[in-house]
Design an enzyme around this catalytic site. Structure first.
Site, PDB file in Angstrom:
ATOM      1  N   TYR A   1       0.804  -1.223   0.000  1.00 41.23           N
ATOM      2  CA  TYR A   1       0.000   0.000   0.000  1.00 41.23           C
ATOM      3  C   TYR A   1       0.839   1.276   0.000  1.00 41.23           C
ATOM      4  O   TYR A   1       0.287   2.373  -0.094  1.00 41.23           O
ATOM      5  CB  TYR A   1      -0.903   0.031   1.245  1.00 41.23           C
TER       6      TYR A   1
ATOM      7  N   HIS B   1      -4.351   6.654  -0.983  1.00 42.28           N
ATOM      8  CA  HIS B   1      -4.917   6.607   0.368  1.00 42.28           C
ATOM      9  C   HIS B   1      -3.839   6.816   1.436  1.00 42.28           C
ATOM     10  O   HIS B   1      -4.157   7.101   2.582  1.00 42.28           O
ATOM     11  CB  HIS B   1      -5.572   5.234   0.566  1.00 42.28           C
TER      12      HIS B   1
ATOM     13  N   TYR C   1      -4.773  -0.671   9.768  1.00 47.36           N
ATOM     14  CA  TYR C   1      -5.468  -0.491   8.503  1.00 47.36           C
ATOM     15  C   TYR C   1      -6.428   0.684   8.663  1.00 47.36           C
ATOM     16  O   TYR C   1      -6.939   0.967   9.741  1.00 47.36           O
ATOM     17  CB  TYR C   1      -6.162  -1.764   7.983  1.00 47.36           C
TER      18      TYR C   1
ATOM     19  N   ASN D   1      -9.490   1.551   8.003  1.00 49.56           N
ATOM     20  CA  ASN D   1     -10.853   1.517   8.530  1.00 49.56           C
ATOM     21  C   ASN D   1     -10.936   1.360  10.042  1.00 49.56           C
ATOM     22  O   ASN D   1     -12.014   1.475  10.614  1.00 49.56           O
ATOM     23  CB  ASN D   1     -11.657   0.402   7.852  1.00 49.56           C
TER      24      ASN D   1
ATOM     25  N   ASN E   1     -13.405   6.417   5.582  1.00 51.95           N
ATOM     26  CA  ASN E   1     -13.533   5.410   6.641  1.00 51.95           C
ATOM     27  C   ASN E   1     -12.542   5.595   7.780  1.00 51.95           C
ATOM     28  O   ASN E   1     -12.840   5.261   8.926  1.00 51.95           O
ATOM     29  CB  ASN E   1     -13.428   4.005   6.055  1.00 51.95           C
TER      30      ASN E   1
END
Length: 196
Positions: A14, A19, A64, A66, A112
């Site tokens: 990631y 993001h 993470y 969320n 989120n």
């Protein structure tokens, strides 16, 4: 004392995602202010610097995106920091690429990570919204934010992270308007007519 949080997803897969621009900006701040190596705590990675005479704890949640609130809530409780002294760096679809806005409170705009933080500490924390642009269609959002920045975007992403780091003392002093203005000027100086 302020708690400066960069949002993103952990792991190499990631690392270059849109993001993760919150992580990227936090890493730039850590580098530019010679922060000690990050260490594991509060379900995240933490370090500490001084900005404008203020103790500043840097936090990159490793839960993470969320579930970011779990890490932020844990840190806030342990450090006894009020939401007004928490600053969250995050990606913002509703701002053009390279633009920055700071706001306190309000909604989560479908983000989120912010939703999770709000569930844990309420919504009266400060948000540094780092514009990544919008893919144009809601159906494309998921793949867009979890996609890497294109090579053609590298210059503005780097310039933005450096500008955020250079202006970070203004954030620590609560001078949000001056912070935004300085970033705009720094971006213009770095990129000239190529500011996105």
């Amino acid at each position: 004392m302020i708690l400066l949080v960069g949002l993103g997803n952990p792991g190499k897969a990631y690392a270059g995602n849109r993001h993760n621009i919150g992580f990227m900006a936090l890493d730039q701040i850590a580098r530019d202010y010679s922060a000690p190596p990050f260490r594991s705590k509060f379900n995240g990675l933490i370090s500490e610097i001084t900005l404008a005479g203020e103790r500043c704890v840097l936090l990159a949640p490793q839960t993470y995106m969320n579930d970011s609130g779990r890490s932020v809530g844990e840190a806030a409780r342990y450090l006894k920091i009020e939401p007004k002294d928490i600053v969250v760096l995050h990606d913002e679809l509703d701002l053009p690429a390279g633009k920055v806005r700071v706001k306190t409170g309000g909604g989560n705009a479908g983000h989120n990570g912010l939703k999770s933080i709000t569930a844990h500490i309420g919504n009266e924390y400060r948000r540094v919204r780092l514009g990544i642009g919008h893919p144009g269609d809601r159906a494309l959002v998921h793949n867009y934010v979890l996609g890497d920045f294109a090579k053609s975007e590298a210059a503005w992403v780097e310039a933005l992270c450096k500008a955020v780091a250079a202006s970070a003392p203004l954030l620590a002093k609560g001078e949000d308007d001056a912070f935004q203005t300085k970033i705009f000027k720094d971006m213009e100086a770095a990129l000239g007519k190529n500011v996105p």
